[in-house]
Design a protein around this motif. Sequence first.
Motif, PDB file in Angstrom:
ATOM      1  N   THR A 100     -53.640  60.520   2.803  1.00  0.00           N
ATOM      2  CA  THR A 100     -52.297  61.071   2.989  1.00  0.00           C
ATOM      3  C   THR A 100     -51.403  60.604   1.844  1.00  0.00           C
ATOM      4  O   THR A 100     -51.554  59.497   1.332  1.00  0.00           O
ATOM      5  CB  THR A 100     -51.659  60.633   4.323  1.00  0.00           C
ATOM      6  N   ALA A 101     -50.476  61.474   1.453  1.00  0.00           N
ATOM      7  CA  ALA A 101     -49.478  61.128   0.448  1.00  0.00           C
ATOM      8  C   ALA A 101     -48.129  61.566   0.982  1.00  0.00           C
ATOM      9  O   ALA A 101     -47.898  62.757   1.182  1.00  0.00           O
ATOM     10  CB  ALA A 101     -49.786  61.807  -0.893  1.00  0.00           C
ATOM     11  N   ASP A 102     -47.246  60.617   1.237  1.00  0.00           N
ATOM     12  CA  ASP A 102     -45.951  60.927   1.846  1.00  0.00           C
ATOM     13  C   ASP A 102     -44.849  60.377   0.959  1.00  0.00           C
ATOM     14  O   ASP A 102     -44.547  59.180   0.991  1.00  0.00           O
ATOM     15  CB  ASP A 102     -45.875  60.323   3.246  1.00  0.00           C
ATOM     16  N   PHE A 103     -44.254  61.259   0.158  1.00  0.00           N
ATOM     17  CA  PHE A 103     -43.226  60.838  -0.791  1.00  0.00           C
ATOM     18  C   PHE A 103     -42.063  61.824  -0.751  1.00  0.00           C
ATOM     19  O   PHE A 103     -42.255  63.041  -0.782  1.00  0.00           O
ATOM     20  CB  PHE A 103     -43.790  60.784  -2.215  1.00  0.00           C
ATOM     21  N   CYS A 104     -40.851  61.299  -0.687  1.00  0.00           N
ATOM     22  CA  CYS A 104     -39.652  62.117  -0.764  1.00  0.00           C
ATOM     23  C   CYS A 104     -38.458  61.183  -0.953  1.00  0.00           C
ATOM     24  O   CYS A 104     -38.611  59.951  -0.952  1.00  0.00           O
ATOM     25  CB  CYS A 104     -39.479  62.993   0.475  1.00  0.00           C
ATOM     26  N   THR A 132     -62.983  58.894  -4.894  1.00  0.00           N
ATOM     27  CA  THR A 132     -61.835  59.080  -5.784  1.00  0.00           C
ATOM     28  C   THR A 132     -60.865  60.109  -5.220  1.00  0.00           C
ATOM     29  O   THR A 132     -61.287  61.189  -4.798  1.00  0.00           O
ATOM     30  CB  THR A 132     -62.288  59.549  -7.178  1.00  0.00           C
ATOM     31  N   VAL A 133     -59.573  59.786  -5.231  1.00  0.00           N
ATOM     32  CA  VAL A 133     -58.552  60.765  -4.876  1.00  0.00           C
ATOM     33  C   VAL A 133     -57.776  61.157  -6.118  1.00  0.00           C
ATOM     34  O   VAL A 133     -57.656  60.385  -7.072  1.00  0.00           O
ATOM     35  CB  VAL A 133     -57.570  60.222  -3.806  1.00  0.00           C
ATOM     36  N   VAL A 134     -57.279  62.385  -6.116  1.00  0.00           N
ATOM     37  CA  VAL A 134     -56.455  62.897  -7.198  1.00  0.00           C
ATOM     38  C   VAL A 134     -55.068  63.168  -6.624  1.00  0.00           C
ATOM     39  O   VAL A 134     -54.936  63.804  -5.581  1.00  0.00           O
ATOM     40  CB  VAL A 134     -57.038  64.200  -7.781  1.00  0.00           C
ATOM     41  N   VAL A 135     -54.052  62.676  -7.313  1.00  0.00           N
ATOM     42  CA  VAL A 135     -52.681  62.829  -6.842  1.00  0.00           C
ATOM     43  C   VAL A 135     -51.861  63.540  -7.900  1.00  0.00           C
ATOM     44  O   VAL A 135     -51.859  63.142  -9.072  1.00  0.00           O
ATOM     45  CB  VAL A 135     -52.034  61.456  -6.530  1.00  0.00           C
ATOM     46  N   GLU A 136     -51.205  64.606  -7.513  1.00  0.00           N
ATOM     47  CA  GLU A 136     -50.232  65.240  -8.382  1.00  0.00           C
ATOM     48  C   GLU A 136     -48.858  64.918  -7.828  1.00  0.00           C
ATOM     49  O   GLU A 136     -48.598  65.130  -6.634  1.00  0.00           O
ATOM     50  CB  GLU A 136     -50.438  66.752  -8.478  1.00  0.00           C
ATOM     51  N   TYR A 137     -47.960  64.419  -8.666  1.00  0.00           N
ATOM     52  CA  TYR A 137     -46.694  63.910  -8.180  1.00  0.00           C
ATOM     53  C   TYR A 137     -45.562  64.268  -9.134  1.00  0.00           C
ATOM     54  O   TYR A 137     -45.777  64.638 -10.291  1.00  0.00           O
ATOM     55  CB  TYR A 137     -46.765  62.393  -8.018  1.00  0.00           C
ATOM     56  N   PRO A 191     -46.368  53.399  -5.864  1.00  0.00           N
ATOM     57  CA  PRO A 191     -46.140  53.364  -7.312  1.00  0.00           C
ATOM     58  C   PRO A 191     -44.991  52.426  -7.659  1.00  0.00           C
ATOM     59  O   PRO A 191     -44.156  52.094  -6.811  1.00  0.00           O
ATOM     60  CB  PRO A 191     -45.798  54.819  -7.647  1.00  0.00           C
ATOM     61  N   ALA A 192     -44.930  52.024  -8.912  1.00  0.00           N
ATOM     62  CA  ALA A 192     -43.881  51.112  -9.355  1.00  0.00           C
ATOM     63  C   ALA A 192     -42.518  51.799  -9.398  1.00  0.00           C
ATOM     64  O   ALA A 192     -41.477  51.149  -9.234  1.00  0.00           O
ATOM     65  CB  ALA A 192     -44.229  50.551 -10.728  1.00  0.00           C
ATOM     66  N   GLU A 193     -42.494  53.120  -9.599  1.00  0.00           N
ATOM     67  CA  GLU A 193     -41.242  53.864  -9.645  1.00  0.00           C
ATOM     68  C   GLU A 193     -41.250  54.934  -8.555  1.00  0.00           C
ATOM     69  O   GLU A 193     -42.316  55.401  -8.139  1.00  0.00           O
ATOM     70  CB  GLU A 193     -41.052  54.512 -11.009  1.00  0.00           C
ATOM     71  N   PRO A 194     -40.084  55.327  -8.046  1.00  0.00           N
ATOM     72  CA  PRO A 194     -40.037  56.289  -6.941  1.00  0.00           C
ATOM     73  C   PRO A 194     -40.505  57.687  -7.342  1.00  0.00           C
ATOM     74  O   PRO A 194     -40.324  58.106  -8.484  1.00  0.00           O
ATOM     75  CB  PRO A 194     -38.559  56.288  -6.536  1.00  0.00           C
TER      76      PRO A 194
END
Length: 223
Positions: free
Chosen positions: A146-150, A192-197, A176-179
């Motif tokens: 899961t990736a939960d960012f906002c 391995t997971v791939v994250v696009e952010y 991550p070090a930065e938001p």
Amino acid sequence: MPTRACAGVVARLALVGALLPGATVGTTLSSEELAAACAQTEGSAHCARKVEEIQLKRLPNLATRDGGTLKVSLYPTGVAMFTDTEALNGGKSFALWDFVSEINTVILFATDGGNASFIALQRANGRRIDLPAEPKVSPDRTRLATADFCASHCVNELAIWRVTKEGVQKELAWKPAEPWDDAGVAWKDAGTVVVEYTRAGRVEGATLERRLTDASWRRIDAP
């Protein structure tokens, strides 16, 4: 508190689709289908109910709706019921979102006042766990990501969850070090997971890969 609208979920699906074309399997709505279903909705609960209408037709033997109650069939026997409630803060609502056949798990979209989340319901034992974002199953069927960012009301965390017959347990977490303003996660392979952010305040996106053996993960001790 402001509601985290389904628009964020649409964006995450689009991110994952861009990362790994064809990564969505089973009954998962494509980003185009999801966008169309939620184009004229009012908030996340309404969007999720539109998705449910589609999924109930695709999965006629999996779940039924009786007014404010969603009934999900367990396997081999039993039923799990999720009933909407009303309250001054908006109450709670539940909607059928997806079925991950690889691990025989039903995914529900849930709202509680101004917050939205997902629920993974294992049909074999009826156990459920709350997840902050839509989970993605690993190729070997042993983990979820899961990736939960906002900007607000998110855990702002990338997480790996171990799936067993006994339940679903968080195994790894990383921040991550930065938001980040948003992120989508997919599996490259079982390790391995791939994250696009998108970094906070930026328009352009970026991509990173993280192996599960990376030492920078925070390991979660089993209860």
